[in-house]
Design an enzyme around this catalytic site. Structure first.
Site, mmCIF file in Angstrom:
data_model
loop_
_atom_site.group_PDB
_atom_site.id
_atom_site.type_symbol
_atom_site.label_atom_id
_atom_site.label_comp_id
_atom_site.label_asym_id
_atom_site.label_seq_id
_atom_site.Cartn_x
_atom_site.Cartn_y
_atom_site.Cartn_z
ATOM 1 N N HIS A 132 1.939 2.437 13.819
ATOM 2 C CA HIS A 132 1.994 3.416 12.726
ATOM 3 C C HIS A 132 3.374 4.093 12.775
ATOM 4 O O HIS A 132 3.977 4.198 13.842
ATOM 5 C CB HIS A 132 0.892 4.441 12.996
ATOM 6 C CG HIS A 132 0.647 5.445 11.927
ATOM 7 N ND1 HIS A 132 1.439 6.555 11.759
ATOM 8 C CD2 HIS A 132 -0.319 5.542 10.978
ATOM 9 C CE1 HIS A 132 0.969 7.294 10.759
ATOM 10 N NE2 HIS A 132 -0.097 6.689 10.261
ATOM 11 N N ASP A 209 -1.413 5.370 21.711
ATOM 12 C CA ASP A 209 -1.770 6.054 20.465
ATOM 13 C C ASP A 209 -3.226 5.701 20.167
ATOM 14 O O ASP A 209 -3.537 4.585 19.740
ATOM 15 C CB ASP A 209 -0.824 5.564 19.355
ATOM 16 C CG ASP A 209 -1.267 6.017 17.969
ATOM 17 O OD1 ASP A 209 -2.349 6.618 17.841
ATOM 18 O OD2 ASP A 209 -0.528 5.733 17.004
ATOM 19 N N GLN A 212 -6.885 5.556 16.248
ATOM 20 C CA GLN A 212 -7.916 4.725 15.606
ATOM 21 C C GLN A 212 -8.932 4.179 16.600
ATOM 22 O O GLN A 212 -9.709 3.287 16.261
ATOM 23 C CB GLN A 212 -7.264 3.555 14.859
ATOM 24 C CG GLN A 212 -6.381 3.968 13.717
ATOM 25 C CD GLN A 212 -7.151 4.634 12.577
ATOM 26 O OE1 GLN A 212 -8.373 4.504 12.461
ATOM 27 N NE2 GLN A 212 -6.438 5.378 11.741
ATOM 28 N N LYS A 235 -9.885 12.535 12.783
ATOM 29 C CA LYS A 235 -10.427 11.173 12.740
ATOM 30 C C LYS A 235 -11.674 11.070 13.615
ATOM 31 O O LYS A 235 -12.282 10.021 13.750
ATOM 32 C CB LYS A 235 -9.366 10.177 13.182
ATOM 33 C CG LYS A 235 -8.150 10.186 12.237
ATOM 34 C CD LYS A 235 -7.233 9.029 12.478
ATOM 35 C CE LYS A 235 -5.862 9.224 11.892
ATOM 36 N NZ LYS A 235 -5.741 8.839 10.497
ATOM 37 N N CYS A 373 1.255 3.546 6.233
ATOM 38 C CA CYS A 373 2.242 4.086 7.202
ATOM 39 C C CYS A 373 2.649 3.025 8.226
ATOM 40 O O CYS A 373 2.871 3.341 9.409
ATOM 41 C CB CYS A 373 1.731 5.327 7.916
ATOM 42 S SG CYS A 373 1.541 6.728 6.825
#
Ligand code: PLP
Length: 415
Positions: A132, A209, A212, A235, A373
């Site tokens: 991202h 990261d 997600q 999220k 993104c």
């Protein structure tokens, strides 16, 4: 009871779960909402909405500073939440859990606090092609400032990181590996445990990261042995504007603070400031107190369903939707990794994803269209963007059916 099941498994009562999310019963453009944009942000359960109201009705006060009752109540609730988050990701120590504004903020914190101190001219940072922008741009900015070099591990045609190529990039010049756990654009689940192990064999720290991943799968930062893990509250069924940076104590202690201000200091004179202990050293200024507290509420909620159940159910939805979509004429999936989270990116011959998104919206269906993104990733596939449907545990096969019937209708209108 309307239990969601396949032939062998019963995960949870999805009909009653849906009642926990008031927004799911609204209509959009005269149709029942089908919300398939969960990778962008998730909806909030009533318990989180209630906790937000409770905070402003009964607890609102600034934290860490006041001797008065409300300040102590708010501080206690905020710190209790930090402890819940620690347990949720199995961090060893409470002060390794830093409240941030979100994933982007957490990565920028590490780029500034770790990168500006420990990365210099000629040093290298390794990322992958499927990152991202949040996990590209802060490193580019750092490289530009320091004369360091960004190295990018390639992915294959199905959207998996090519491990041999990534390993070739690791060298004594590598000062950090920064990789997503799950790709937001493709859904690929990256082999982060293996990457962390290989990087550690060469004494290279690793940032993950987790934007997600945290809502789909159990994350155990000690088992992963990652040095940093970042994610966003919104999220994970909590508020926007709050997130978490997990960092190993040894790194956090060595790093410079990212921002200066209240709360992050021990003493201040005009000549010199000394910094506060962890975690406060990285939490300058009044934080998103309500967001921090209610992130703990969201985690309680997720725990009450169980991440194993969530994962299993979402995998079933993913398989069901993929199988049904694959029957559509002219469909092309972007991202078909073996290990995937519940994200489907696709294109239909002759149909612009933006137009598809607009027409589906008229039918009450929320999907995301565009580059997500991840412009370099789109360039890699030589496409301007995709249509992306991303599922949460409150979505259903019936919604998938409505979505597919609507895609067929929309495609016929647009071709
Ligand atoms: N990383 C990934 C993989 C993401 O999917 C996102 C958001 O979609 C981010 C980082 C940035 O998250 P936020 O905008 O919450 O900071």
């Amino acid at each position: 009871m309307n239990l969601t099941q396949n032939t062998t498994k019963i995960y949870f009562d999805v009909a009653s779960i849906r009642k926990d999310f008031p927004i799911l019963s609204r209509t959009v453009n005269g149709r029942p909402l089908v919300y398939f944009d969960n990778a962008a942000t998730t909806q909030k359960p009533q318990v989180v909405i209630d906790a937000i109201t409770k905070y402003y009705t009964h607890q609102n006060s600034n934290i860490h500073r006041g001797v008065h009752y409300l300040s102590q109540v708010a501080t206690q609730a905020y710190e209790d939440s930090r402890e819940k988050i620690r347990a949720f990701i199995n961090a060893e120590k409470n002060h390794e859990v830093i409240f941030t504004k979100g994933t982007t903020d957490g990565i920028n914190l590490v780029a500034n606090g770790f990168g500006r101190k420990f990365i210099g001219a000629g040093d290298e940072i390794v990322i992958s092609e499927l990152e991202h922008h949040s996990n590209i741009v802060p490193w580019q900015m750092l490289c530009e400032e320091k004369g360091a070099v960004l190295r990018v591990a390639p992915i294959n045609e199905v959207g998996e990181i090519v491990m041999e190529e990534l390993l070739k990039l690791l060298s004594p010049r590598t000062k950090l590996v920064a990789i997503s756990h799950v790709s937001n654009a493709l859904g690929s689940v990256n082999p982060i445990k293996e990457i962390i192990k290989k990087a550690h064999d060469l004494n290279i720290p690793v940032l993950i990261d987790g934007a997600q991943a945290i809502q789909h799968t159990k994350v155990d930062v000690q088992d992963l042995d990652c040095d940093f893990y970042v994610f966003s509250g919104h999220k994970l069924f909590a508020s926007t504007g709050v997130g978490i940076l997990y960092g190993k104590e040894e790194f956090l202690n060595k790093m410079n603070p990212y921002q200066g201000g209240g709360d992050m200091i021990k003493t201040v004179t005009f000549e010199k400031t000394t910094y506060n202990e962890l975690p406060h050293k990285f939490e300058a200024g009044t934080p998103h107190i309500e967001g921090g507290i209610t992130l703990g509420t969201a985690i309680d909620y997720v725990n009450s369903i169980g991440l194993e159940n969530i994962s299993a159910y979402e995998q079933e939805l993913l398989e069901y939707a993929t199988e049904k979509l694959s029957q559509l004429e002219g469909i092309r999936f972007i991202g078909t990794a073996k290990e995937k989270a519940s994200v489907i990116s696709f294109l239909i011959d002759g149909v612009h994803p933006y137009d598809l998104g607009v027409i589906l919206d008229k039918m009450g269906i929320a999907i995301r269209t565009g580059h997500h993104c991840t412009q370099p990733l789109m360039q890699k596939f030589n496409i301007p963007g995709t249509a992306r449907a991303s599922f949460a545990f409150y979505n259903t096969k019936e919604e998938v059916d409505v979505f597919i019937a609507s895609v067929i209708k929309a495609a016929a209108m647009l071709k």
